[in-house]
Design a protein around this motif. Structure first.
Motif, short mmCIF file in Angstrom:
data_model
loop_
_atom_site.label_atom_id
_atom_site.label_comp_id
_atom_site.label_asym_id
_atom_site.label_seq_id
_atom_site.Cartn_x
_atom_site.Cartn_y
_atom_site.Cartn_z
N SER A 98 58.84 13.92 42.53
CA SER A 98 60.07 13.29 42.50
C SER A 98 61.17 13.90 41.68
N PHE A 99 62.37 13.81 41.59
CA PHE A 99 63.24 14.62 40.94
C PHE A 99 62.97 14.31 39.32
N ARG A 100 62.82 13.13 38.92
CA ARG A 100 62.39 12.90 37.46
C ARG A 100 61.20 13.90 37.26
N ASP A 101 60.17 13.61 38.12
CA ASP A 101 58.99 14.67 37.65
C ASP A 101 59.13 16.01 37.78
N LEU A 102 60.08 16.61 38.47
CA LEU A 102 60.42 17.93 38.35
C LEU A 102 60.95 18.29 36.85
N TYR A 103 61.44 17.73 36.15
CA TYR A 103 61.79 18.06 34.85
C TYR A 103 60.65 17.82 33.99
N ARG A 104 59.53 17.32 34.27
CA ARG A 104 58.42 17.00 33.44
C ARG A 104 57.25 18.28 33.45
N GLN A 105 57.47 19.32 34.42
CA GLN A 105 56.56 20.31 34.33
C GLN A 105 56.73 21.35 33.29
N GLN A 106 55.91 22.19 33.20
CA GLN A 106 55.72 23.13 32.16
C GLN A 106 56.59 24.35 32.51
N TRP A 107 58.05 24.38 32.55
CA TRP A 107 58.50 25.47 33.01
C TRP A 107 58.67 26.91 32.22
N PHE A 108 58.35 26.64 30.94
CA PHE A 108 58.18 27.70 30.06
C PHE A 108 57.34 27.37 28.97
N GLU A 109 56.93 28.19 28.06
CA GLU A 109 55.74 27.79 27.06
C GLU A 109 56.43 26.73 26.30
N ASP A 110 57.75 26.81 25.65
CA ASP A 110 57.99 25.68 24.64
C ASP A 110 58.77 24.58 25.29
N TYR A 111 58.77 24.56 26.52
CA TYR A 111 59.52 23.58 27.19
C TYR A 111 59.18 22.25 26.60
N ASP A 112 60.06 21.25 26.34
CA ASP A 112 59.87 20.05 25.89
C ASP A 112 60.25 18.93 27.20
N LYS A 113 59.02 18.44 27.81
CA LYS A 113 58.94 17.67 28.66
C LYS A 113 59.32 16.09 28.47
N ASP A 114 59.50 16.01 27.33
CA ASP A 114 59.99 14.45 26.88
C ASP A 114 61.40 14.19 26.87
N ILE A 115 62.19 15.16 27.10
CA ILE A 115 63.64 14.92 26.87
C ILE A 115 64.28 13.94 28.22
N PRO A 116 64.82 13.09 27.91
CA PRO A 116 65.34 12.14 28.91
C PRO A 116 66.10 12.83 30.05
N VAL A 117 66.20 12.26 31.27
CA VAL A 117 66.62 12.71 32.67
C VAL A 117 67.77 11.86 32.75
N VAL A 118 69.17 12.30 33.06
CA VAL A 118 70.05 11.17 33.37
C VAL A 118 70.61 11.25 35.07
N ASN A 119 71.48 10.14 35.21
CA ASN A 119 71.76 10.02 36.55
C ASN A 119 70.55 9.96 37.73
N HIS A 120 69.62 9.23 37.24
CA HIS A 120 68.63 9.32 38.31
C HIS A 120 68.96 8.20 39.37
N PRO A 121 69.00 8.99 40.54
CA PRO A 121 69.33 8.03 41.97
C PRO A 121 68.40 6.79 42.06
#
Length: 206
Positions: free
Chosen positions: A183-206
């Motif tokens: 899902s688009f929300r889960d897309l932002y919750r992957q480990q994109w780089f080593e220090d990526y913070d997965k808990d930052i909120p996503v906005v404009n979720h359809p």
């Protein structure tokens, strides 16, 4: 396609190829895989069509592939329906928007990736690769999912993977070799780089 990527990385002794390519010739990631992909048609999602050759960059949409006519990579390897995780380009220090602002944001080799089952490699997208994915950037889901670049768009290039191509899902492959729909929300919750913070909120979720 991730199997082709693995073969390319194996030939580099586990090191990731950089953004600029050999001799700083701006070889796209698609061009770096051309010796390993059996058919260039695999670069195009069956749900998308290709665009005519161009001397400039053509942004893709949910239903069309992107095309990059400004780099060393030649047709048909200069277009795709997919994008590459830019954190897998080792940081070169080049003052360019294609690189991350700091060395620790990128990986240099396969063994640097501590969460291979959560770190994306290649997925459905409307432009060639991510650029800045800093934790300080807004995590936005555009309201125009058919042509995301034309609507509300943030500088966070993870949303290059967001299109209405597969029913509000993005098919993504990962460093460990598996692939799945996100899902688009889960897309932002992957480990994109080593220090990526997965808990930052996503906005404009359809």
């Amino acid at each position: 396609m991730v199997s082709s990527w693995y073969m390319a990385i194996d030939d580099l002794d586990g090191k990731f190829f950089d953004y600029l390519g050999a001799d700083n010739n701006y070889e796209l990631w698609t061009g770096r895989l051309k010796d390993y992909i059996a058919d260039d048609a695999l670069l195009i999602c069956p749900e998308t069509s290709v665009v005519e050759e161009s001397s400039g960059g053509i942004i893709g949409t949910a239903k069309t592939a992107w095309r990059e006519g400004r780099r060393a990579t030649k047709s048909p390897w200069d277009m795709s329906s997919y994008a590459y995780n830019g954190s897998l380009f080792p940081y070169t220090g080049t003052p360019s928007y294609h690189t991350h602002p700091s060395d620790y944001d990128t990986y240099k080799k396969l063994t640097d990736v501590s969460s291979p089952n959560e770190t994306p490699v290649i997925g459905d997208a409307w432009w060639r690769n991510t650029a800045d994915m800093s934790n300080t950037l807004t995590r936005l889901i555009p309201t125009n999912l058919s042509a995301p670049r034309s609507g509300d768009y943030s500088g966070n290039s993870i949303n290059r993977f967001i299109t209405n191509r597969h029913g509000k899902k993005t098919v993504m492959s990962f460093v460990d070799g598996h692939a799945k729909s996100l899902s688009f929300r889960d897309l932002y919750r992957q480990q994109w780089f080593e220090d990526y913070d997965k808990d930052i909120p996503v906005v404009n979720h359809p």
